[in-house]
Design an enzyme around this catalytic site. Structure first.
Site, PDB file in Angstrom:
ATOM      1  N   ARG A  39       0.822  -1.210   0.000  1.00 22.51           N
ATOM      2  CA  ARG A  39       0.000   0.000   0.000  1.00 22.51           C
ATOM      3  C   ARG A  39       0.856   1.260   0.000  1.00 22.51           C
ATOM      4  O   ARG A  39       0.435   2.291  -0.534  1.00 22.51           O
ATOM      5  CB  ARG A  39      -0.940   0.003   1.209  1.00 22.51           C
ATOM      6  N   LYS A 200     -18.705 -15.777   1.795  1.00 27.22           N
ATOM      7  CA  LYS A 200     -20.101 -15.429   2.070  1.00 27.22           C
ATOM      8  C   LYS A 200     -20.861 -14.880   0.876  1.00 27.22           C
ATOM      9  O   LYS A 200     -20.416 -13.927   0.241  1.00 27.22           O
ATOM     10  CB  LYS A 200     -20.144 -14.405   3.214  1.00 27.22           C
ATOM     11  N   GLY A 353      -9.003  -8.888  -0.819  1.00 29.78           N
ATOM     12  CA  GLY A 353      -7.788  -9.192  -0.068  1.00 29.78           C
ATOM     13  C   GLY A 353      -7.306 -10.619  -0.266  1.00 29.78           C
ATOM     14  O   GLY A 353      -6.134 -10.857  -0.587  1.00 29.78           O
ATOM     15  N   GLY A 376     -13.209  -3.710   0.368  1.00 29.58           N
ATOM     16  CA  GLY A 376     -14.584  -3.224   0.473  1.00 29.58           C
ATOM     17  C   GLY A 376     -14.915  -2.204  -0.605  1.00 29.58           C
ATOM     18  O   GLY A 376     -16.012  -2.215  -1.180  1.00 29.58           O
TER      19      GLY A 376
END
Ligand code: ADP
Ligand code: MG
Length: 396
Positions: A39, A200, A353, A376
């Site tokens: 990052r 999920k 990720g 996200g």
């Protein structure tokens, strides 16, 4: 989403520029050793561009979740050293949380110099998007540059609030993220295949809903496949099914047919009676999953099927591993997709990720056309939502 001005579209020479980056890096457990510097590396092109163009730079970022209080283990100080190494200069660090002191430090920064502020989330006003805090941040600079794609979905003061007060443009990383993700959503090379997986279904159902309107195929693997299989009346044993999403999955299967998008589910699976790295397992058709068994990876026939679809695909978007890739015996489906996306003549965009982690540990990251830095944020983008950190920047 309309196109946004970037740092290249404004005069930065001699200006004070507040750059919001995403330095939310992982640390090796229990240490101040940065475990992955990606990052920080990702922010360098924008910072270098500003330095080359004689701007005075003030950098700000969040790190972790200190919830508006000073937490010593979440200081940006360890990142400061790394940043200096990467930029090859001695920047200043302002550890103070007192605004007059921060302001004085910002005023001292000259063209070609860099000041790093302390963790934004030490201030309560950051996450609550307090207008006073946003205004304080804005008062430090002439221009605001958002280069923190990983935080672009947050309605926080340094992401959204600040844009109400000074001219606000995208950094080079944010610009690249917008262009790469936007182009697969609006003008993908066809055939275009989306591959979705991960644990999920609730995380990804709105991504399926949006991608279905543009993709030619959607391949579904991972834990989320179980809910889709149940929607197609398949018995999945003890696999994790999110009951409240079965109807949505059914609905999406139906709508996809009307939209000419083919949703492809696993035809076979690697199943086990136990959720663990060394559990004994077997390969079976999805129609032959027994009571007590859990689906932990897509099976070899599914891998061949997915590979075949991808080999006839011109562009692909991938989010979410095909199985519990962290355990070698359940990592084959993920490996197949990673290899299929590494082909020369496929435009491949990946995000998430775990997905990036899987591709990177296979040494295939450089073979992808775009590796998104936001988890996200990339999901919300793919859902077709406006991200506050992007929507609030100046339109071209
Ligand atoms: P990403 O971070 O790439 O968006 P997710 O966070 O949605 O991906 O999901 C990643 C996690 O999903 C991994 O930890 C992986 O082990 C888990 N996973 C994948 N397939 C299964 C499965 N069949 N059962 C349980 N967990 C799974
Ligand atoms: Mg994840």
């Amino acid at each position: 989403m309309s196109l946004k001005k970037s740092v290249r579209d404004v005069e930065v020479s001699g200006q004070k520029i507040l750059v919001r980056v995403d330095f939310n890096v992982p640390f090796s457990p229990g240490t101040l050793e940065i475990a992955n510097t990606k990052r920080i590396t990702a922010s360098i092109p924008t910072l270098q561009y500003l330095l080359d163009n004689d701007a005075a730079i003030i950098i700000c970022s969040h790190l972790g979740r200190p919830k508006g209080r000073e937490v010593s283990g979440l200081s940006l100080r360890p990142i400061w050293d790394k940043l200096n190494q990467m930029l090859g200069l001695e920047s200043e660090f302002c550890p103070s949380l007192d605004f007059p002191e921060i302001s004085a430090a910002a005023q001292r920064v000259n063209s070609g110099e860099v000041l790093l502020l302390e963790n934004l989330r030490f201030h309560a006003g950051e996450e609550s998007n307090d207008p006073r805090f946003a205004q304080n941040l804005a008062s430090l600079a002439d221009i605001y540059v958002n280069d923190a794609f990983g935080a672009a979905h947050r309605n926080h003061a340094s992401v959204q609030g600040i844009t109400n007060y000074i001219p606000s443009v995208a950094g080079l990383l944010l610009e690249k993220e917008i262009l790469s993700l936007q182009s697969v959503l609006t003008t993908p090379k066809r055939p275009f295949t989306a591959v979705l997986g991960g644990a999920k279904v609730s995380d990804k159902i709105n991504v399926v809903r949006n991608l279905m309107t543009v993709a030619d195929n959607i391949l579904i693997g991972g834990g989320m496949a179980a809910t889709f299989l149940v929607a197609e009346s398949v018995f999945v044993g003890d696999s994790q099914v999110e009951e409240s999403f079965i109807d949505s999955a059914k609905q999406l299967m139906k709508e996809s047919r009307a939209l000419d998008c083919e949703i492809v589910l696993p035809t076979d699976a690697v199943v086990s009676k136990c959720f663990g790295p060394d559990s004994s397992n077997r390969i079976c058709d999805v129609s032959d999953i027994h009571d007590g068994e859990i689906l932990l990876d897509v099976g070899p026939s599914t891998s061949i099927l997915f590979k075949d679809v991808l080999s006839a695909t011109a562009s692909a978007l991938w989010n979410g591993p095909m199985g519990v890739y962290e355990w070698p015996q359940y990592s084959k489906g993920t490996k197949t997709v990673a290899e299929s996306l590494s082909r020369e003549n496929i435009t491949s965009v990946i995000g998430g990720g775990s997905t990036v982690d899987a591709v990177s540990s296979l040494g295939l990251e450089a073979r992808m056309n775009h590796v998104s830095t936001g988890g996200g944020a990339s999901l919300e983008f793919l859902e077709g939502r406006d991200l506050p950190g992007i929507a609030s920047l100046i339109d071209i």
